[in-house]
Design a protein around this motif. Structure first.
Motif, PDB file in Angstrom:
ATOM      1  N   THR A  44     -56.741 -61.057  -4.433  1.00  0.00           N
ATOM      2  CA  THR A  44     -54.718 -60.876  -4.355  1.00  0.00           C
ATOM      3  C   THR A  44     -54.690 -59.211  -3.674  1.00  0.00           C
ATOM      4  O   THR A  44     -54.329 -59.159  -3.278  1.00  0.00           O
ATOM      5  CB  THR A  44     -54.424 -60.726  -5.198  1.00  0.00           C
ATOM      6  N   PRO A  45     -55.662 -58.437  -4.735  1.00  0.00           N
ATOM      7  CA  PRO A  45     -56.327 -56.946  -4.173  1.00  0.00           C
ATOM      8  C   PRO A  45     -56.170 -57.134  -2.007  1.00  0.00           C
ATOM      9  O   PRO A  45     -55.666 -55.887  -2.006  1.00  0.00           O
ATOM     10  CB  PRO A  45     -57.056 -56.161  -4.522  1.00  0.00           C
ATOM     11  N   THR A  46     -57.074 -57.879  -1.673  1.00  0.00           N
ATOM     12  CA  THR A  46     -57.514 -57.626  -0.593  1.00  0.00           C
ATOM     13  C   THR A  46     -56.492 -58.057   0.424  1.00  0.00           C
ATOM     14  O   THR A  46     -55.771 -57.696   1.640  1.00  0.00           O
ATOM     15  CB  THR A  46     -58.785 -58.190   0.081  1.00  0.00           C
ATOM     16  N   ILE A  48     -52.710 -57.913  -0.878  1.00  0.00           N
ATOM     17  CA  ILE A  48     -52.544 -56.260  -0.676  1.00  0.00           C
ATOM     18  C   ILE A  48     -52.366 -55.220  -0.016  1.00  0.00           C
ATOM     19  O   ILE A  48     -51.674 -54.625   0.980  1.00  0.00           O
ATOM     20  CB  ILE A  48     -51.856 -56.321  -2.357  1.00  0.00           C
ATOM     21  N   ASN A  49     -53.865 -55.454   0.078  1.00  0.00           N
ATOM     22  CA  ASN A  49     -54.199 -53.964   0.827  1.00  0.00           C
ATOM     23  C   ASN A  49     -54.185 -54.420   2.447  1.00  0.00           C
ATOM     24  O   ASN A  49     -53.871 -53.307   3.261  1.00  0.00           O
ATOM     25  CB  ASN A  49     -55.212 -53.959   0.570  1.00  0.00           C
ATOM     26  N   MET A  50     -54.038 -55.857   2.849  1.00  0.00           N
ATOM     27  CA  MET A  50     -53.916 -56.289   4.443  1.00  0.00           C
ATOM     28  C   MET A  50     -52.162 -56.010   4.409  1.00  0.00           C
ATOM     29  O   MET A  50     -50.939 -55.726   6.134  1.00  0.00           O
ATOM     30  CB  MET A  50     -54.733 -57.506   4.571  1.00  0.00           C
ATOM     31  N   LYS A  52     -49.986 -53.944   2.557  1.00  0.00           N
ATOM     32  CA  LYS A  52     -49.760 -52.724   2.949  1.00  0.00           C
ATOM     33  C   LYS A  52     -50.350 -51.427   4.667  1.00  0.00           C
ATOM     34  O   LYS A  52     -49.052 -50.910   5.002  1.00  0.00           O
ATOM     35  CB  LYS A  52     -50.389 -51.703   2.151  1.00  0.00           C
ATOM     36  N   ASP A  53     -50.857 -52.579   4.768  1.00  0.00           N
ATOM     37  CA  ASP A  53     -51.852 -51.638   6.189  1.00  0.00           C
ATOM     38  C   ASP A  53     -50.525 -52.094   7.163  1.00  0.00           C
ATOM     39  O   ASP A  53     -50.046 -51.319   8.076  1.00  0.00           O
ATOM     40  CB  ASP A  53     -53.205 -51.940   6.335  1.00  0.00           C
ATOM     41  N   GLU A  55     -47.676 -53.539   7.254  1.00  0.00           N
ATOM     42  CA  GLU A  55     -46.127 -52.200   6.927  1.00  0.00           C
ATOM     43  C   GLU A  55     -46.488 -51.189   6.837  1.00  0.00           C
ATOM     44  O   GLU A  55     -45.321 -50.674   8.164  1.00  0.00           O
ATOM     45  CB  GLU A  55     -46.157 -52.809   5.622  1.00  0.00           C
ATOM     46  N   ASP A  56     -47.806 -49.928   6.960  1.00  0.00           N
ATOM     47  CA  ASP A  56     -47.703 -48.267   7.369  1.00  0.00           C
ATOM     48  C   ASP A  56     -48.141 -48.875   8.410  1.00  0.00           C
ATOM     49  O   ASP A  56     -46.650 -47.880   8.992  1.00  0.00           O
ATOM     50  CB  ASP A  56     -48.620 -48.723   7.122  1.00  0.00           C
TER      51      ASP A  56
END
Length: 84
Positions: A44-46, A48-50, A52-53, A55-56
């Motif tokens: 899940t953190p992976t 979420i980080n992807m 977020k990336d 979205e950024d």
């Protein structure tokens, strides 16, 4: 080189950068989908980080797109002032 030419050149560079950024976003999205389809263990953190990336990158893309539009308007105004 006139100011309007410099602005036009800068606008072209931003367009090219935006195009490359879109390609990166697409690649990341497809990579995530392919990993999930293949049943790879994606934490899940992976994910979420992807996301977020992505979205950024999307926010940066729209900021650059807006800046590009401003530069093009400035270049057009500069050309109109020179022609008058």
């Amino acid at each position: 080189m006139t100011v309007s030419n410099a602005l036009f050149t800068e606008a072209q560079v931003i367009k090219e950068t935006n195009s490359a950024l879109e390609d990166i976003q697409e690649t990341l999205a497809f990579t995530l989908v392919d990993s999930l389809k293949d049943g790879d263990h994606v934490t899940t953190p992976t994910v979420i980080n992807m996301l977020k990336d992505l979205e950024d990158m999307q926010l940066k893309y729209y900021d650059r797109l807006e800046e590009n539009e401003k530069l093009e308007r400035q270049a057009q105004l500069g050309d109109e002032e020179v022609e008058v």
